[in-house]
Design an enzyme around this catalytic site. Structure first.
Site, PDB file in Angstrom:
ATOM      1  N   GLN A   9     -39.790  15.351 -36.010  1.00 50.05           N
ATOM      2  CA  GLN A   9     -38.550  16.056 -35.714  1.00 50.05           C
ATOM      3  C   GLN A   9     -38.718  17.557 -35.945  1.00 50.05           C
ATOM      4  O   GLN A   9     -39.277  17.973 -36.964  1.00 50.05           O
ATOM      5  CB  GLN A   9     -37.418  15.521 -36.598  1.00 50.05           C
ATOM      6  CG  GLN A   9     -36.997  14.100 -36.281  1.00 50.05           C
ATOM      7  CD  GLN A   9     -36.206  13.994 -34.989  1.00 50.05           C
ATOM      8  OE1 GLN A   9     -35.710  14.989 -34.475  1.00 50.05           O
ATOM      9  NE2 GLN A   9     -36.091  12.789 -34.458  1.00 50.05           N
ATOM     10  N   GLU A  39     -45.531   1.067 -31.815  1.00 48.19           N
ATOM     11  CA  GLU A  39     -45.564   2.460 -31.351  1.00 48.19           C
ATOM     12  C   GLU A  39     -46.534   2.582 -30.180  1.00 48.19           C
ATOM     13  O   GLU A  39     -47.627   2.004 -30.205  1.00 48.19           O
ATOM     14  CB  GLU A  39     -45.984   3.378 -32.503  1.00 48.19           C
ATOM     15  CG  GLU A  39     -46.416   4.772 -32.131  1.00 48.19           C
ATOM     16  CD  GLU A  39     -45.379   5.550 -31.337  1.00 48.19           C
ATOM     17  OE1 GLU A  39     -45.778   6.283 -30.409  1.00 48.19           O
ATOM     18  OE2 GLU A  39     -44.173   5.424 -31.644  1.00 48.19           O
ATOM     19  N   CYS A  49     -31.752  10.482 -28.518  1.00 52.69           N
ATOM     20  CA  CYS A  49     -31.755  11.920 -28.250  1.00 52.69           C
ATOM     21  C   CYS A  49     -31.096  12.236 -26.918  1.00 52.69           C
ATOM     22  O   CYS A  49     -31.041  13.414 -26.529  1.00 52.69           O
ATOM     23  CB  CYS A  49     -33.179  12.471 -28.284  1.00 52.69           C
ATOM     24  SG  CYS A  49     -34.309  11.712 -27.112  1.00 52.69           S
TER      25      CYS A  49
END
Length: 384
Positions: A218, A271, A342
């Site tokens: 981030q 991931e 987001c």
């Protein structure tokens, strides 16, 4: 600023170009994408040569303002045009002078809202999130989670400036720094970026995370702790519960969830980036029964970990989780899903998909992790 180096796709012209035309308009509501909606009268654009209206998405303005808009993209056959407010005739009370001298029509395309009071930027973003939840998510405007939503400030910026811990610049022939114009390959040379901040450590609540050079983290210094605290609050993990961490990155959420569920619990982190997946395993070593997998989330879930999970964290890229991933998640029958988003449009679409499978929106918070831009981060709790 986010993803500003992504270039628009080449589009075929659909008739006469209107680029460069100027129109006086009264600006309508804010829309998703850092612009507001206006309409212009176009002589001869309708049937039998009658006048017709065109929607124009206008940057550098605010709802209710009267401005001169210059068309920057648009041909006769387009459903909508794009434009910049190049002259303000009647200004909003929420307008301020942009702190950055490189912000404005034809200049740096990184920031959308430098001309707006920071507190009102958050109000505009809240309005966009609400509109997406109603239009795409199927929620009622009167739903308390929608009606009461506000975009929250986090610590780590100075009145919306000096927060971005990682910034990519284009180089000029003379060795200077530059940013691109909005939806353009053209460069604007700059000597200062006011949202650029210091490089931050990868430490959250006293826990150091290993992150690959250039790997995802981030960019707002207040983001990791704000998001971790909200996910933990929403999911309320209990000892022994099984956790599925999707789009896990280097294990930010999985690390703290593993700590809560205990060493005998099962935590699976998936991931897409192989390096990040390896670092996630390293960052969670010694906590719970950790398993990590590298690969596309929907492919991994199609072939592996086909067992029930109590808790799921979803932190997908901007396009959202989409149907295949949502269906594979609900197939594991979690009691609760924390969705970190987001993009409010993608979040709203995925909330609607979860609703098809009996999951409702139980909690929602939004955070201003990208001041001066239109971007906003949301955390949603979905429960059966």
């Amino acid at each position: 600023m986010s993803r500003q180096n992504r270039q628009p796709r080449e589009r075929k012209a659909r008739g006469i170009s209107h680029v460069g035309e100027r129109h006086e308009v009264v600006v309508g509501p804010v829309a998703h994408g850092g612009h507001c909606v206006a309409r212009v009268e176009v002589p001869g654009a309708g049937e039998d040569g009658a006048a017709a209206q065109r929607v124009v998405f206008v940057r550098h303005t605010l709802p209710g303002e009267r401005v001169i808009v210059e068309i920057t993209e648009g041909t006769a056959g387009d459903r909508f045009w794009r434009g910049d407010a190049v002259e303000v005739l009647e200004a909003s009370a929420q307008r301020v002078e942009a702190p950055c001298r490189f912000s404005g029509p034809g200049l740096c395309g990184g920031c959308d809202f430098q001309h707006v009071k920071v507190s009102h930027q958050r109000a505009l973003k809240a309005g966009v999130v609400k509109e997406q939840l109603v239009r795409l998510g199927g929620l009622e405007a009167e739903n308390p989670l929608v009606a009461g939503l506000r975009v929250e400030q986090v610590s780590g910026d100075k009145n919306g400036l000096h927060w971005r811990s990682r910034t990519r610049f284009a180089g000029t022939i003379g060795g200077g720094r530059a940013m691109r114009k909005h939806r353009s390959r053209e460069l604007v040379e700059i000597d200062e970026c006011l949202i650029e901040g210091e490089t931050v450590s990868h430490t959250v609540h006293g826990v150091a995370f290993e992150v690959a050079p250039g790997g995802f983290w981030q960019v707002h210094p207040g983001a990791p702790e704000a998001l971790v605290d909200t996910v933990l609050e929403f999911l309320d993990p209990q000892p022994g519960e099984a956790v599925l961490d999707l789009y896990a990155g280097v294990g930010l959420f999985g690390r703290f969830l593993a700590e809560k569920v205990g060493t005998e619990a099962r935590v699976v982190a998936i991931e897409g980036d192989e390096t990040a997946a390896k670092l996630a395993k390293k960052n969670m070593t010694g906590l719970a029964k950790i398993r990590t997998a590298a690969g596309l989330v929907d492919h991994v879930l199609r072939d592996q970990f086909d067992e029930p999970f109590d808790l799921v964290v979803l932190d997908p890229p901007r396009e959202g989780a989409k149907r295949k991933v949502v269906e594979r998640v609900v197939d594991r029958a979690p009691r609760a899903v924390a969705y970190v988003a987001c993009d409010p449009a993608a979040l709203a679409r995925d909330i609607a998909l979860f609703a098809e499978h009996g999951y409702r929106l139980e909690k929602l918070r939004a955070f201003d992790l990208f001041p001066m831009t239109h971007h906003v981060e949301c955390v949603a709790l979905l429960v059966r």
